[in-house]
Write an enzyme that holds these catalytic residues in place. Sequence first.
Site, mmCIF file in Angstrom:
data_model
loop_
_atom_site.group_PDB
_atom_site.id
_atom_site.type_symbol
_atom_site.label_atom_id
_atom_site.label_comp_id
_atom_site.label_asym_id
_atom_site.label_seq_id
_atom_site.Cartn_x
_atom_site.Cartn_y
_atom_site.Cartn_z
ATOM 1 N N CYS A 125 3.120 -3.217 3.988
ATOM 2 C CA CYS A 125 2.274 -2.076 4.371
ATOM 3 C C CYS A 125 2.999 -1.356 5.508
ATOM 4 C CB CYS A 125 0.857 -2.526 4.739
ATOM 5 S SG CYS A 125 0.720 -3.626 6.154
ATOM 6 N N HIS B 14 10.521 -24.043 8.879
ATOM 7 C CA HIS B 14 9.494 -24.728 9.671
ATOM 8 C C HIS B 14 8.062 -24.510 9.164
ATOM 9 C CE1 HIS B 14 12.047 -25.282 13.588
ATOM 10 N NE2 HIS B 14 12.679 -25.678 12.488
ATOM 11 N N HIS C 183 7.678 -30.954 10.396
ATOM 12 C CA HIS C 183 7.036 -29.675 10.058
ATOM 13 C C HIS C 183 5.979 -29.857 8.970
ATOM 14 C CE1 HIS C 183 9.946 -27.972 12.666
ATOM 15 N NE2 HIS C 183 10.938 -28.456 11.937
ATOM 16 N N THR D 41 2.783 -1.574 8.909
ATOM 17 C CA THR D 41 3.273 -2.508 9.935
ATOM 18 C C THR D 41 3.524 -3.905 9.383
ATOM 19 O OG1 THR D 41 0.998 -3.127 10.447
ATOM 20 C CG2 THR D 41 1.969 -1.344 11.768
ATOM 21 N N ASP E 135 0.878 -1.173 0.000
ATOM 22 C CA ASP E 135 0.000 0.000 0.000
ATOM 23 C C ASP E 135 0.919 1.228 0.000
ATOM 24 O OD1 ASP E 135 0.924 0.225 2.582
ATOM 25 O OD2 ASP E 135 -1.048 0.196 3.539
HETATM 26 C C1 RB5 Z 1 -1.968 2.556 6.590
HETATM 27 O O1 RB5 Z 1 -2.118 3.733 7.282
HETATM 28 C C2 RB5 Z 1 -1.720 1.406 7.539
HETATM 29 O O2 RB5 Z 1 -2.826 1.182 8.337
HETATM 30 C C3 RB5 Z 1 -1.367 0.153 6.770
HETATM 31 O O3 RB5 Z 1 -0.277 0.402 5.962
HETATM 32 C C4 RB5 Z 1 -0.983 -1.071 7.582
HETATM 33 O O4 RB5 Z 1 -0.016 -0.754 8.532
HETATM 34 C C5 RB5 Z 1 -2.086 -1.856 8.126
HETATM 35 O O5 RB5 Z 1 -1.903 -2.913 8.754
#
Ligand code: RB5
Length: 152
Positions: A65, A98, A133, A67, A8
Amino acid sequence: MKVAIGSDHAGYDLKKIVIELLEEKKIDYKDFGTYDLESCDYSDYAILVSENVAKGNFDRGILICGTGIGMCIASNKVKGIRAALVENIYSARMTREHNNTNILCLGGRVIGQEIAKEIVEIWLRTDFTYGKHEKRIGKITAYENLINNMEE
Ligand code: RB5
């Protein structure tokens, strides 16, 4: 090996770094977007990339993304996908050895470029170790098949 990659807006900058690495290593890839920094929904790219991997169009997928968490949640909803959010070298190796993961999720707002590059390199070159595994993953797949059959 053919790699599908997507992000994203929050993962866009790190995706460019990862793409540079794939090009440097001469790894065949397709970028499924997003292609700029405009705000968008990670779920769209997670499903697009994951479906392409699940269908066998690509061997592995990389999703980025902010996180890595949203990508990982969405990706694991696609049948046949084993996606892992990885933030360290040890997990990069173990999630292949694994868990036989076919999707790697990264957090562009969490990890630095150099650790991300090392994670990607290790994740791409590490093989699954089978044995016990395989049996454990088999139980996940059996559950996945059961749920899917109930829904049909
Ligand atoms: C975008 O603001 C953020 O929410 C997205 O990139 C991600 O971290 C969601 O899990």
